[in-house]
Scaffold this active site. Sequence first.
Site, PDB file in Angstrom:
ATOM      1  N   SER A 179       0.795  -1.222   0.000  1.00 35.22           N
ATOM      2  CA  SER A 179       0.000   0.000   0.000  1.00 35.22           C
ATOM      3  C   SER A 179       0.833   1.280   0.000  1.00 35.22           C
ATOM      4  CB  SER A 179      -0.962  -0.001   1.186  1.00 35.22           C
ATOM      5  OG  SER A 179      -0.278  -0.271   2.387  1.00 35.22           O
ATOM      6  N   HIS A 207      -5.310  -3.265  -3.008  1.00 34.90           N
ATOM      7  CA  HIS A 207      -4.909  -2.333  -4.068  1.00 34.90           C
ATOM      8  C   HIS A 207      -4.830  -2.984  -5.435  1.00 34.90           C
ATOM      9  CE1 HIS A 207      -4.111   0.715  -1.034  1.00 34.90           C
ATOM     10  NE2 HIS A 207      -3.596  -0.262  -0.324  1.00 34.90           N
ATOM     11  N   LYS A 239     -11.832   0.908  -2.208  1.00 33.68           N
ATOM     12  CA  LYS A 239     -10.766   1.552  -2.970  1.00 33.68           C
ATOM     13  C   LYS A 239     -11.168   1.585  -4.451  1.00 33.68           C
ATOM     14  CE  LYS A 239      -7.606   1.055   0.743  1.00 33.68           C
ATOM     15  NZ  LYS A 239      -6.891   0.127   1.613  1.00 33.68           N
TER      16      LYS A 239
HETATM   17  C1  LIG Z   1      -7.024  -0.097   3.073  1.00 32.05           C
HETATM   18  C2  LIG Z   1      -6.402  -1.414   3.359  1.00 32.05           C
HETATM   19  C3  LIG Z   1      -7.001  -2.310   4.244  1.00 32.05           C
HETATM   20  C4  LIG Z   1      -8.204  -1.941   5.073  1.00 32.05           C
HETATM   21  O1  LIG Z   1      -9.350  -1.919   4.306  1.00 32.05           O
HETATM   22  P1  LIG Z   1     -10.581  -1.031   4.834  1.00 32.05           P
HETATM   23  O2  LIG Z   1     -11.741  -1.567   4.087  1.00 32.05           O
HETATM   24  O3  LIG Z   1     -10.243   0.366   4.502  1.00 32.05           O
HETATM   25  O4  LIG Z   1     -10.668  -1.292   6.302  1.00 32.05           O
HETATM   26  C5  LIG Z   1      -6.434  -3.556   4.394  1.00 32.05           C
HETATM   27  N1  LIG Z   1      -5.308  -3.888   3.720  1.00 32.05           N
HETATM   28  C6  LIG Z   1      -4.686  -3.043   2.892  1.00 32.05           C
HETATM   29  C7  LIG Z   1      -3.466  -3.473   2.177  1.00 32.05           C
HETATM   30  C8  LIG Z   1      -5.218  -1.770   2.696  1.00 32.05           C
HETATM   31  O5  LIG Z   1      -4.585  -0.904   1.898  1.00 32.05           O
END
Ligand SMILES: *Cc1c(COP(=O)(O)O)cnc(C)c1O
Length: 391
Positions: A179, A207, A239
Amino acid sequence: MLERALQRRLTARREQSRYRQRRVLESAQDSRIEIDGKNMLQFCSNDYLGLANHPKLIDAMTIAAKNFGVGSGASHLVSGHSVLHHRLEERLAEITGRDRALLFSTGYMANLGAVAALIGRGDHVIEDRLNHASLLDAGLLSGARFQRFQHNDLDDLQRRLRKLPEEGNRLIVVDSVFSMDGDAAPLVELAAIAQQHNAWLMADDAHGFGVLGEHGGGSAEHFGLDQQQLPVLMGTLGKAIGSYGAFIAGSETLIESLIQFARPYIYTTAIPPAIAAATLASLEVVQEESWRRSHLQGLIQRFRTGAAELGLPLMTSPTAIQPLLVGDDAQAMAISRALEAQGILISAIRPPTVPDGTARLRITLSAAHSDANVDQLLSTLAAVWPGELSR
Ligand SMILES: *Cc1c(COP(=O)(O)O)cnc(C)c1O
């Protein structure tokens, strides 16, 4: 006493240039946003395909809210599991090529729930050291013996696997796209190593899902990994998918086990059904509007070529996450502020989110951006970047 102890910690944070502050957003997510009273061009959301504000998602959510109301009212195991949640799970299973998928309220909870349901005391969990905080927390919460291997270092991983005792189950956990760095895990090799060492493999595709793979099926589609090779696949919906929530996809047995044993699944209210409806609509758009993925690829190339010409400190990322490595926390903050003064919003990511000495500007590109937006970003970076650039 509490006040004084907390004040001391806050002061220390401030002195380290690591104090975090929120900004108030007064518009929908888009390439341009109204934030803290200013109109800014942003490069920091994870809305990679520009779907968070898409009319088809908004319509689907509105119609579903009229029929199903707002709150789901209960957990999935009581009376909160609506037909919309159910349809979404079936669709997610189809897209990922798995037997089944299970919805979680957030990615953080999906990771806590899955890891702690699969392993416990007497077992072993091995994670990439740059894994997302939720995966690291999940490993600790599970009660299993917890180790971290050097980032994407398969030799280090294998050395650690060879040293494990025979007893106990073994779970290898990675981000499929990291990330804060934007690089990918070598999932094909990891799947082979897992099989060879009798370990289970879990990948967090927060991602990748929606962005990678010809149809947006994510890392599993991109690398062609089936549910034998990659048995625990996690994806998020907040995302690239532009809505909210997360899922774990895998075998019938895996999903049934999570329904029985994953506490963050069992003991929480189901997400609003209208969110599930919006997500279903988004998955259609992800399939139909493949131009969003190709446009994003074009922007990534345009940014990397331009930044390389300027001599900016690019990292080796092929994805929409294009960090520029600064190093020093205060300097990263200063660059972020200078960009802000020019109308461009990019947050400085500092420890503990990233390792000490690797503070960076985390630039994220989105299909909502135009070529001209990227050109403006490049010329502004050239103007505010400290020290000598090649041009
Ligand atoms: C954003 C993210 C999460 C958490 O997901 P949410 O739905 O925002 O709680 C978990 N793992 C990674 C790699 C992320 O980037």
